[in-house]
Design a protein around this motif. Structure first.
Motif, PDB file in Angstrom:
ATOM      1  N   VAL A 322       0.897  -1.312   0.380  1.00  0.00           N
ATOM      2  CA  VAL A 322      -0.030   0.137  -0.202  1.00  0.00           C
ATOM      3  C   VAL A 322       0.828   1.264  -0.183  1.00  0.00           C
ATOM      4  CG1 VAL A 322      -1.338   1.274   1.641  1.00  0.00           C
ATOM      5  CG2 VAL A 322      -1.546  -1.378   0.634  1.00  0.00           C
ATOM      6  N   LEU A 323       1.459   2.220  -1.109  1.00  0.00           N
ATOM      7  CA  LEU A 323       1.391   3.212  -0.950  1.00  0.00           C
ATOM      8  C   LEU A 323       0.731   4.362   0.157  1.00  0.00           C
ATOM      9  CD1 LEU A 323       3.457   4.931  -2.465  1.00  0.00           C
ATOM     10  CD2 LEU A 323       2.103   5.398  -4.339  1.00  0.00           C
ATOM     11  N   VAL A 324       1.884   4.991   0.488  1.00  0.00           N
ATOM     12  CA  VAL A 324       1.318   6.054   1.529  1.00  0.00           C
ATOM     13  C   VAL A 324       1.636   7.217   0.868  1.00  0.00           C
ATOM     14  CG1 VAL A 324       1.835   7.012   4.113  1.00  0.00           C
ATOM     15  CG2 VAL A 324       2.436   4.733   3.410  1.00  0.00           C
ATOM     16  N   ASP A 325      -0.326   7.940   0.843  1.00  0.00           N
ATOM     17  CA  ASP A 325      -0.294   9.036  -0.391  1.00  0.00           C
ATOM     18  C   ASP A 325      -0.731   9.838   0.666  1.00  0.00           C
ATOM     19  OD1 ASP A 325      -2.525   7.207  -0.350  1.00  0.00           O
ATOM     20  OD2 ASP A 325      -2.975   7.278  -2.294  1.00  0.00           O
ATOM     21  N   SER A 326      -0.402   9.714   1.564  1.00  0.00           N
ATOM     22  CA  SER A 326      -1.545  10.651   2.694  1.00  0.00           C
ATOM     23  C   SER A 326      -0.827  11.704   3.861  1.00  0.00           C
ATOM     24  CB  SER A 326      -2.542  10.571   3.470  1.00  0.00           C
ATOM     25  OG  SER A 326      -2.751  10.769   4.275  1.00  0.00           O
ATOM     26  N   ASP A 327      -0.774  13.080   4.077  1.00  0.00           N
ATOM     27  CA  ASP A 327       0.074  13.297   4.756  1.00  0.00           C
ATOM     28  C   ASP A 327      -0.379  13.292   6.458  1.00  0.00           C
ATOM     29  OD1 ASP A 327       1.878  14.690   2.913  1.00  0.00           O
ATOM     30  OD2 ASP A 327       0.523  16.264   2.173  1.00  0.00           O
ATOM     31  N   ARG A 328      -1.292  12.952   6.513  1.00  0.00           N
ATOM     32  CA  ARG A 328      -1.932  12.462   7.862  1.00  0.00           C
ATOM     33  C   ARG A 328      -0.784  11.476   8.458  1.00  0.00           C
ATOM     34  NH1 ARG A 328      -8.544  10.961   8.740  1.00  0.00           N
ATOM     35  NH2 ARG A 328      -8.512  10.768  10.715  1.00  0.00           N
ATOM     36  N   ALA A 329      -0.587  11.961   9.456  1.00  0.00           N
ATOM     37  CA  ALA A 329      -0.472  11.318  10.915  1.00  0.00           C
ATOM     38  C   ALA A 329      -0.614   9.557  11.073  1.00  0.00           C
ATOM     39  CB  ALA A 329       0.082  12.266  12.096  1.00  0.00           C
ATOM     40  N   PHE A 330      -0.273   8.815  10.684  1.00  0.00           N
ATOM     41  CA  PHE A 330      -0.857   7.560  11.574  1.00  0.00           C
ATOM     42  C   PHE A 330       0.173   6.108  12.137  1.00  0.00           C
ATOM     43  CE2 PHE A 330      -0.634   6.690   7.323  1.00  0.00           C
ATOM     44  CZ  PHE A 330      -0.403   5.331   7.325  1.00  0.00           C
ATOM     45  N   CYS A 331      -0.589   5.461  12.799  1.00  0.00           N
ATOM     46  CA  CYS A 331       0.666   4.688  12.816  1.00  0.00           C
ATOM     47  C   CYS A 331      -0.238   3.022  13.061  1.00  0.00           C
ATOM     48  CB  CYS A 331       0.794   4.674  15.055  1.00  0.00           C
ATOM     49  SG  CYS A 331      -0.427   5.157  15.880  1.00  0.00           S
ATOM     50  N   PHE A 332       0.648   1.984  13.159  1.00  0.00           N
ATOM     51  CA  PHE A 332       0.094   0.906  12.708  1.00  0.00           C
ATOM     52  C   PHE A 332       0.445  -0.417  13.248  1.00  0.00           C
ATOM     53  CE2 PHE A 332       4.138   1.604  10.350  1.00  0.00           C
ATOM     54  CZ  PHE A 332       4.537   0.152  10.998  1.00  0.00           C
ATOM     55  N   GLN A 333      -0.520  -1.547  13.580  1.00  0.00           N
ATOM     56  CA  GLN A 333      -0.262  -2.235  13.895  1.00  0.00           C
ATOM     57  C   GLN A 333       0.946  -3.557  13.399  1.00  0.00           C
ATOM     58  OE1 GLN A 333      -3.237  -5.493  11.424  1.00  0.00           O
ATOM     59  NE2 GLN A 333      -3.239  -5.177  13.741  1.00  0.00           N
ATOM     60  N   ARG A 334       1.423  -4.179  14.196  1.00  0.00           N
ATOM     61  CA  ARG A 334       2.590  -5.133  14.222  1.00  0.00           C
ATOM     62  C   ARG A 334       2.534  -6.250  12.242  1.00  0.00           C
ATOM     63  NH1 ARG A 334       2.982 -10.284  16.562  1.00  0.00           N
ATOM     64  NH2 ARG A 334       1.162 -10.248  17.615  1.00  0.00           N
ATOM     65  N   HIS A 335       1.670  -6.638  12.231  1.00  0.00           N
ATOM     66  CA  HIS A 335       0.931  -7.550  11.072  1.00  0.00           C
ATOM     67  C   HIS A 335       1.472  -6.560   9.534  1.00  0.00           C
ATOM     68  CE1 HIS A 335      -0.711  -8.708  14.788  1.00  0.00           C
ATOM     69  NE2 HIS A 335      -1.736 -10.115  13.510  1.00  0.00           N
ATOM     70  N   MET A 336       1.673  -5.621   9.878  1.00  0.00           N
ATOM     71  CA  MET A 336       2.465  -4.707   8.858  1.00  0.00           C
ATOM     72  C   MET A 336       3.673  -4.129   8.359  1.00  0.00           C
ATOM     73  SD  MET A 336      -0.474  -2.137   7.754  1.00  0.00           S
ATOM     74  CE  MET A 336      -1.778  -2.405   9.193  1.00  0.00           C
ATOM     75  N   ALA A 337       4.187  -3.763   7.793  1.00  0.00           N
ATOM     76  CA  ALA A 337       6.327  -3.620   7.431  1.00  0.00           C
ATOM     77  C   ALA A 337       6.222  -1.884   6.936  1.00  0.00           C
ATOM     78  CB  ALA A 337       6.913  -4.692   6.926  1.00  0.00           C
ATOM     79  N   LEU A 338       6.768  -1.579   7.612  1.00  0.00           N
ATOM     80  CA  LEU A 338       6.698  -0.309   6.406  1.00  0.00           C
ATOM     81  C   LEU A 338       7.964   0.009   6.524  1.00  0.00           C
ATOM     82  CD1 LEU A 338       5.638   2.940   6.095  1.00  0.00           C
ATOM     83  CD2 LEU A 338       6.922   3.821   8.800  1.00  0.00           C
ATOM     84  N   LEU A 339       8.012   0.107   4.788  1.00  0.00           N
ATOM     85  CA  LEU A 339       9.186   0.433   3.994  1.00  0.00           C
ATOM     86  C   LEU A 339       9.350   1.900   3.588  1.00  0.00           C
ATOM     87  CD1 LEU A 339       7.773  -2.817   3.344  1.00  0.00           C
ATOM     88  CD2 LEU A 339       9.010  -2.531   1.330  1.00  0.00           C
ATOM     89  N   LYS A 340      10.546   2.366   3.377  1.00  0.00           N
ATOM     90  CA  LYS A 340      11.016   3.525   3.546  1.00  0.00           C
ATOM     91  C   LYS A 340      11.919   3.610   2.654  1.00  0.00           C
ATOM     92  CE  LYS A 340       9.317   6.363   8.114  1.00  0.00           C
ATOM     93  NZ  LYS A 340       8.993   6.832   7.619  1.00  0.00           N
ATOM     94  N   PRO A 341      11.193   3.981   0.968  1.00  0.00           N
ATOM     95  CA  PRO A 341      13.208   3.625  -0.192  1.00  0.00           C
ATOM     96  C   PRO A 341      14.162   4.624  -0.105  1.00  0.00           C
ATOM     97  CG  PRO A 341      10.286   3.840  -0.291  1.00  0.00           C
ATOM     98  CD  PRO A 341      10.114   4.053   0.705  1.00  0.00           C
TER      99      PRO A 341
END
Length: 437
Positions: A322-341
């Motif tokens: 899922v591409l992060v296309d929002s400036d809105r601050a949020f956090c996420f559960q451990r069932h997801m990984a965050l990739l910072k290109p």
């Protein structure tokens, strides 16, 4: 033969006439044409449910045998009206069970599918206790079958649902009013008219459904070409000579899953996204929980999504980027990984490559667990992707943006057609039972 049919029709019309006095006490849901009348459906059909069979007994005594009547349960009736007779269950001693003849509507009246699953039999069968049979005696069976699909019936049915699992009693069903045309010939004419109109709609439905069903196949083929150097952009092939296979950990500044500590809850604050907020492939802030602002502030930057980052599901429904296309601050559960290109890769290129079947298969190959498969973070960092020079990446992204947008629009248009067909069918049925066909 014609004489027998005429006798049958005359007998039917006499039976219908004899029911007029019984219909006088029925509250009319809406006005009917001259000659029609509202009649309790129990005056037109024998209405009853089937038998419950213990699962152990069903398996030991009735599964895999060759002789007997097919046993139809709720699971064997599909939402499109088809009935699966080849479920491996037959009743040899069917004289001890409730049966129905061919041309009998079977309606699910209990559980989540109550009022939604409906079929009409093509042969004599035994059936389950959550299905209700309408064995027609003074009415054309298919007319009842189609009336049970109308919004008028469905709303009446749902209004009468009760109990924890949701159901409608046979006694309640027997009192449902039915709009009865004056003669058997007229009933058959209406059924033929409905089926002729439905047949034309079904042709259009099949074509639209093919577009929807083949979308993922077409998308997979396009992505495969894109990441194997087979694309032609401006009539020029993108050479793969300068492409490299790189690990995700090499093209991303960081790859971390969500905080493993249970987050504190708040009535408002920072949205906390879970799998259901991303399983469409896009960010959704609908029906989300919240965490306090100070909890979000305490997180490391590697766990704070920014525009251009990519979320990747890693537990259960894994493999969804899922591409992060929002400036809105949020956090996420451990069932997801965050990739910072990193600067080596376009974030949209990364998003697209993670959607390919090849990447899904790679993720599957390292997934572990029994109850829920999980892609480990360490293994995710080691997965390799094809990485062309940045200018090639941008060309591929521009091509995919254009082509997949067209494919998505075609799918959405086809889905709209399917939705419209469903509405048209309901409209046809409403007109049919108001005497307007």
């Amino acid at each position: 033969m014609a004489k027998k049919e005429n006798c049958h029709a005359e007998h039917f019309d006499k039976l219908s006439a004899s029911l007029v006095s019984a219909s006088a006490n029925i509250e009319a849901p809406y006005e009917l044409p001259d000659g029609w009348k509202w009649e309790k459906i129990s005056n037109l059909s024998d209405i009853y449910t089937g038998n419950s069979i213990n699962e152990t007994v069903k398996k030991e005594k009735y599964t895999g045998i060759k002789e007997g009547l097919n046993f139809i349960g709720t699971k064997d009736v599909d939402f499109d009206g088809t009935i699966n007779y080849e479920n491996g269950v037959k009743i040899s001693d069917y004289e001890n069970f409730k049966t129905v003849p061919a041309n009998t509507p079977l309606l699910c009246i209990e559980g989540g599918s109550a009022g939604k699953k409906l079929g009409i039999t093509s042969e004599q069968v035994c059936f389950g206790n959550k299905l209700c049979a309408f064995v027609c005696k003074n009415v054309e069976p298919k007319l009842v079958y189609y009336y049970l699909q109308t919004n008028a019936f469905f709303y009446s049915f749902m209004k009468e649902r009760h109990g924890l699992i949701g159901g409608v009693s046979v006694g309640t069903l027997k009192n449902i009013p039915f709009p009865l045309p004056p003669t058997l010939a007229e009933q058959k004419r209406i059924v033929n008219r409905i089926e002729t109109m439905f047949a034309k709609l079904d042709e259009a439905k099949e074509k639209a459904q093919n577009v929807v069903d083949s979308f993922e196949t077409r998308k997979a083929a396009i992505l495969h070409k894109a990441f194997t150097g087979q694309l032609k952009i401006d009539n020029e092939e993108l050479s793969i000579e300068d492409w490299e296979e790189k690990k995700l950990g090499e093209v991303c500044e960081s790859i971390f899953d969500g905080d493993h500590m249970p987050p504190p809850k708040a009535e408002s604050g920072i949205p906390f996204l879970v799998i259901s907020n991303v399983n469409t492939g896009f960010l959704s802030f609908d029906n989300t929980r919240y965490v306090p602002n100070d909890y979000y502030d305490s997180l490391s930057e590697t766990r704070k999504p920014k525009t251009g980052d990519v979320l990747y599901t890693i537990v259960g429904s894994y493999g969804i980027p899922v591409l992060v296309d929002s400036d809105r601050a949020f956090c996420f559960q451990r069932h997801m990984a965050l990739l910072k290109p990193s600067k080596l890769i376009s974030s949209r290129y990364l998003w697209y490559v993670l959607q390919s079947n090849e990447m899904y298969q790679k993720a599957t190959s390292i997934a572990t667990g029994t109850a829920q498969l999980t892609v480990p973070i360490k293994g995710l960092r080691e997965l390799t992707i094809p990485v062309p020079p940045l200018n090639y990446q941008l060309s591929i992204v521009n091509f995919l943006n254009t082509v997949l947008e067209k494919e998505s629009r075609a799918k959405e248009a086809a889905q709209t057609v399917l939705d419209q067909i469903a509405l048209l069918k309901k409209s046809i049925l409403a007109r049919a039972f108001r005497g307007e066909l």
